[in-house]
Design a protein around this motif. Structure first.
Motif, PDB file in Angstrom:
ATOM      1  N   GLY B 109      -1.895 -11.174   5.609  1.00  0.00           N
ATOM      2  CA  GLY B 109      -2.051  -9.764   5.298  1.00  0.00           C
ATOM      3  C   GLY B 109      -0.788  -8.978   5.560  1.00  0.00           C
ATOM      4  O   GLY B 109       0.260  -9.527   5.917  1.00  0.00           O
ATOM      5  N   ALA B 110      -0.885  -7.663   5.345  1.00  0.00           N
ATOM      6  CA  ALA B 110       0.262  -6.779   5.510  1.00  0.00           C
ATOM      7  C   ALA B 110      -0.250  -5.383   5.844  1.00  0.00           C
ATOM      8  O   ALA B 110      -1.425  -5.085   5.654  1.00  0.00           O
ATOM      9  CB  ALA B 110       1.089  -6.743   4.215  1.00  0.00           C
ATOM     10  N   ILE B 111       0.657  -4.543   6.342  1.00  0.00           N
ATOM     11  CA  ILE B 111       0.314  -3.153   6.622  1.00  0.00           C
ATOM     12  C   ILE B 111       1.319  -2.275   5.879  1.00  0.00           C
ATOM     13  O   ILE B 111       2.506  -2.626   5.795  1.00  0.00           O
ATOM     14  CB  ILE B 111       0.297  -2.884   8.146  1.00  0.00           C
ATOM     15  CG1 ILE B 111      -0.168  -1.455   8.445  1.00  0.00           C
ATOM     16  CG2 ILE B 111       1.642  -3.164   8.806  1.00  0.00           C
ATOM     17  CD1 ILE B 111      -0.617  -1.242   9.891  1.00  0.00           C
ATOM     18  N   SER B 112       0.860  -1.148   5.356  1.00  0.00           N
ATOM     19  CA  SER B 112       1.746  -0.277   4.570  1.00  0.00           C
ATOM     20  C   SER B 112       2.776   0.400   5.469  1.00  0.00           C
ATOM     21  O   SER B 112       2.586   0.497   6.692  1.00  0.00           O
ATOM     22  CB  SER B 112       0.926   0.783   3.831  1.00  0.00           C
ATOM     23  OG  SER B 112       0.146   1.524   4.748  1.00  0.00           O
ATOM     24  N   ASP B 113       3.859   0.908   4.859  1.00  0.00           N
ATOM     25  CA  ASP B 113       4.942   1.471   5.667  1.00  0.00           C
ATOM     26  C   ASP B 113       4.507   2.684   6.486  1.00  0.00           C
ATOM     27  O   ASP B 113       5.073   2.941   7.540  1.00  0.00           O
ATOM     28  CB  ASP B 113       6.186   1.791   4.817  1.00  0.00           C
ATOM     29  CG  ASP B 113       5.959   2.782   3.696  1.00  0.00           C
ATOM     30  OD1 ASP B 113       6.953   3.173   3.050  1.00  0.00           O
ATOM     31  OD2 ASP B 113       4.799   3.155   3.423  1.00  0.00           O
ATOM     32  N   ASP B 114       3.491   3.393   6.007  1.00  0.00           N
ATOM     33  CA  ASP B 114       3.008   4.544   6.778  1.00  0.00           C
ATOM     34  C   ASP B 114       1.895   4.164   7.750  1.00  0.00           C
ATOM     35  O   ASP B 114       1.322   5.021   8.408  1.00  0.00           O
ATOM     36  CB  ASP B 114       2.531   5.662   5.845  1.00  0.00           C
ATOM     37  CG  ASP B 114       1.381   5.219   4.952  1.00  0.00           C
ATOM     38  OD1 ASP B 114       0.935   4.054   5.074  1.00  0.00           O
ATOM     39  OD2 ASP B 114       0.927   6.016   4.126  1.00  0.00           O
ATOM     40  N   GLY B 115       1.596   2.879   7.817  1.00  0.00           N
ATOM     41  CA  GLY B 115       0.619   2.392   8.787  1.00  0.00           C
ATOM     42  C   GLY B 115      -0.821   2.703   8.459  1.00  0.00           C
ATOM     43  O   GLY B 115      -1.714   2.454   9.268  1.00  0.00           O
ATOM     44  N   LYS B 116      -1.097   3.226   7.274  1.00  0.00           N
ATOM     45  CA  LYS B 116      -2.446   3.691   6.972  1.00  0.00           C
ATOM     46  C   LYS B 116      -3.306   2.684   6.209  1.00  0.00           C
ATOM     47  O   LYS B 116      -4.530   2.830   6.173  1.00  0.00           O
ATOM     48  CB  LYS B 116      -2.370   4.987   6.172  1.00  0.00           C
ATOM     49  CG  LYS B 116      -1.662   6.119   6.919  1.00  0.00           C
ATOM     50  CD  LYS B 116      -2.265   7.466   6.610  1.00  0.00           C
ATOM     51  CE  LYS B 116      -2.038   8.557   7.608  1.00  0.00           C
ATOM     52  NZ  LYS B 116      -0.713   8.695   8.163  1.00  0.00           N
ATOM     53  N   LEU B 117      -2.707   1.691   5.599  1.00  0.00           N
ATOM     54  CA  LEU B 117      -3.462   0.718   4.809  1.00  0.00           C
ATOM     55  C   LEU B 117      -3.158  -0.687   5.293  1.00  0.00           C
ATOM     56  O   LEU B 117      -2.002  -1.033   5.542  1.00  0.00           O
ATOM     57  CB  LEU B 117      -3.069   0.811   3.326  1.00  0.00           C
ATOM     58  CG  LEU B 117      -3.290   2.143   2.636  1.00  0.00           C
ATOM     59  CD1 LEU B 117      -2.670   2.100   1.237  1.00  0.00           C
ATOM     60  CD2 LEU B 117      -4.762   2.501   2.549  1.00  0.00           C
TER      61      LEU B 117
END
Lengths: 394, 394
Positions: B109-117
């Motif tokens: 998995g991964a997390i978006s750069d703004d940490g929200k997704l």
């Protein structure tokens, strides 16, 4: 009996309270930061996720020039103040954990890669002092003696390098030194050579490989590739001023590790309204960018695609954004009077901008340039996020 | 009266206790990490400064293949398990904050750069699902349909890219897709093109610029320079196997963002006991390194001067260290049976190594190779430090 019941209830509540209080006070430290309130000897602890101020902490003395580094756990900020103050601030307890006045006049500092040593670069007396990061007890004193008359040079451009080392520059002496703390006992001090006339600041790249010092007394920069042994200093962008008269310099540019972007170093020129681009592989000039005024900070967005630039007085109400591949200015805006500093969130989605003379910090989307927030602070200057603790040289 | 005094004292103690408990439970999150206990559905929360285990948390299902990303505040780990479990672990409260079973079989998995997704790449059903990082509520479902019979491809190589985007690779389809969540409403899905035969993993560089997918069905890698518009896929290191017979592959190599070192990409070959070096500016081959066995992970030390390599069974008791400029092996050692993963502290002074079949994680000085510590854990596999939250692609 009733009172006994009260006692029992109180005891139970104590238990519950302990748990609840402990839990409600818990927070991560990865998205915290500090903003210097330069006229009040105060730092404001900020939350970059919430875009809010958690608390402002007084008692840090003269912060008219200040910088900071962070502990590896990101709980503590070490703030270096102009008055020689070194203050360890607890970002979770929101108070000063420890403070020492370690010199008369100081310019900046660094933390070792293992987080155990904090070094400070001093103007007066000239030299570097090193402290235990936990206790702030003195560990080493490195006077910057030069010449034959026992003079001590101001020190600048202090950074950490991999392997429990520090590198710093002697402004008056024009030299670069290294202090190696990896062995037992006293540090090993190496004089790496002459940088040039009045090297005023330096940076180290995020891989800890390239140390670059800017010169004030001549046009050029000094470069060290730390992977070469023996280490040697080479001159780059020599004579970049092309013999033209320099503008009067009211505010020196600053070099930070953010200068490397997209395979190029984008660096502020001294006494010219220009940025200099250096190819990061060859160290040859890759171009120039004419900018709004004399640049103070040229800070790369974390993806390296853009560099954001602020300027010296009197043109210091403006930020320009440079596209790195084309070296063209792609955006310009005026957040307000006296923009002193900019700091990107670590993955680069937002940027915080201090606007000193409007007593505010503004927050922008780093891709769309839309304003996302504003925080009132008194004469804000430097903005520093805890993510710096994870990067060599910051 | 005496009881009243007791009540008063208890109340005062409650007050003191609240303060003390709150303070004693406070800690930073910047130096934390997790280690997967792959046979027990458990993760151990570790402190990299103290070199200790804080607590192990059960209930994470099938972690026989698992990876993790972290929230921007570094308080939460998002663990992706083979059984399709997505578990949000609170590193401060040391418990599962939330867990969902979002697919039948999942890889990463991964997390978006703004940490929200938070996005998860699934094998079954093939596709990517995206969740709100705070609540784990579903936000989007991107089925990886391909061909004409409604088949769904396994997805691999899922990374975040700047601008609230995710990039991922379709293993069966041999394609690379991008999902852009920066606008309002539904994400914009772009099919970037064909990568080649059976792309099995991918990485994105720390600047979010280069996406590189390794191919299993042919010798070569697919490269995208995200700064080019329109985005296109080019083949690099084509035919690197030179027509020689491939070795049977028992364990696929892994590509992580750590592959970039000293101006080169150092990548594991597939079915060969070799590392491939790629010039990061030209993407041309820069050399090869014959290594001990089939490499699984080639992880750059944060300063990029070395790459540390572990190997597939049956040669998986060994680590080799490669000097990047010379591409020579400078060190080799055998921590124990079944070395599954390595993780460096963010400034690179130490490295943690999981030794599954000796039920331990060992800690080494990354420059001197001296052993600094050892922690007992049950069948440890992946080691992930919170500092990853500050880097694009991790």
């Amino acid at each position: 009996m009733r009172l006994l019941r009260v006692v029992a209830v109180l005891a139970a509540l104590t238990g519950l309270c302990l748990t609840a209080a402990a839990q409600s006070s818990l927070r991560g430290t990865g998205d915290l930061g500090i903003v210097i309130e330069r006229a009040d000897g105060s730092v404001c602890i900020v939350d970059t996720s919430a875009r809010s101020i958690l608390s402002c902490v007084d008692g840090l003395g003269d912060l008219s020039h200040a910088s900071a580094v962070f502990s590896p756990d990101q709980r503590y900020a070490y703030v270096f103040g102009r008055d020689g103050g070194l203050t360890k601030v607890d970002l979770l307890e929101r108070r000063i954990a420890k403070r020492v006045i370690q010199a008369g006049n100081s310019i900046g500092g660094a933390i070792s890669d293992d987080g155990k040593l904090v070094a400070v670069s001093n103007y007066k007396p000239g030299g570097v002092k090193v402290f235990d990061a936990r206790t702030l007890e003195p560990v080493a004193d490195i006077p910057a003696f030069y010449g034959t008359a026992g003079e001590r040079s101001k020190t600048v451009g202090l950074v950490d390098a991999p392997g429990r080392r520090f590198i710093f520059t002697l402004y008056d002496a024009g030299e670069i030194w290294m202090a190696d703390f990896s062995g037992p006992g006293k540090p090993e001090i190496s004089k790496l050579g002459r940088a040039g006339e009045l090297p005023y600041d330096a940076l180290i790249t995020g891989d800890g490989r390239h140390y670059i010092a800017g010169l004030f007394g001549e046009d050029g920069l000094a470069h060290i590739d730390l992977w070469n042994t023996p280490v040697k200093i080479t001159r780059v962008l020599d004579g970049y001023g092309k013999g033209e008269a320099k503008l009067p310099v009211y505010k020196m540019p600053h070099l930070e590790g953010w200068a490397l972007a997209g395979g190029r170093f984008i660096l502020p020129a001294v006494g010219r309204s220009e940025l200099l681009a250096l190819d990061a592989a060859t160290f040859k000039e890759a171009g120039r960018v004419k900018v709004h005024g004399q640049p103070v900070f040229a800070i790369a967005r974390p993806d390296g695609r853009q560099v954001w630039v602020n300027f010296a007085h009197p043109l210091n109400d403006t930020i320009q954004v440079v596209d790195v591949p084309s070296l063209k200015i792609v955006h310009e805006f005026k957040p307000g009077p006296a923009i002193l500093h900019m700091e990107f969130t670590p993955r680069g989605h937002e940027v915080w901008v201090s606007v000193r003379d409007a007593d505010k910090v503004e927050i922008y989307d780093a891709r769309t340039f839309e304003k996302r927030g504003e925080l009132k602070m008194r004469k804000p200057s430097g903005v520093f996020f805890t993510a710096r603790s994870n990067r060599i040289g910051l």
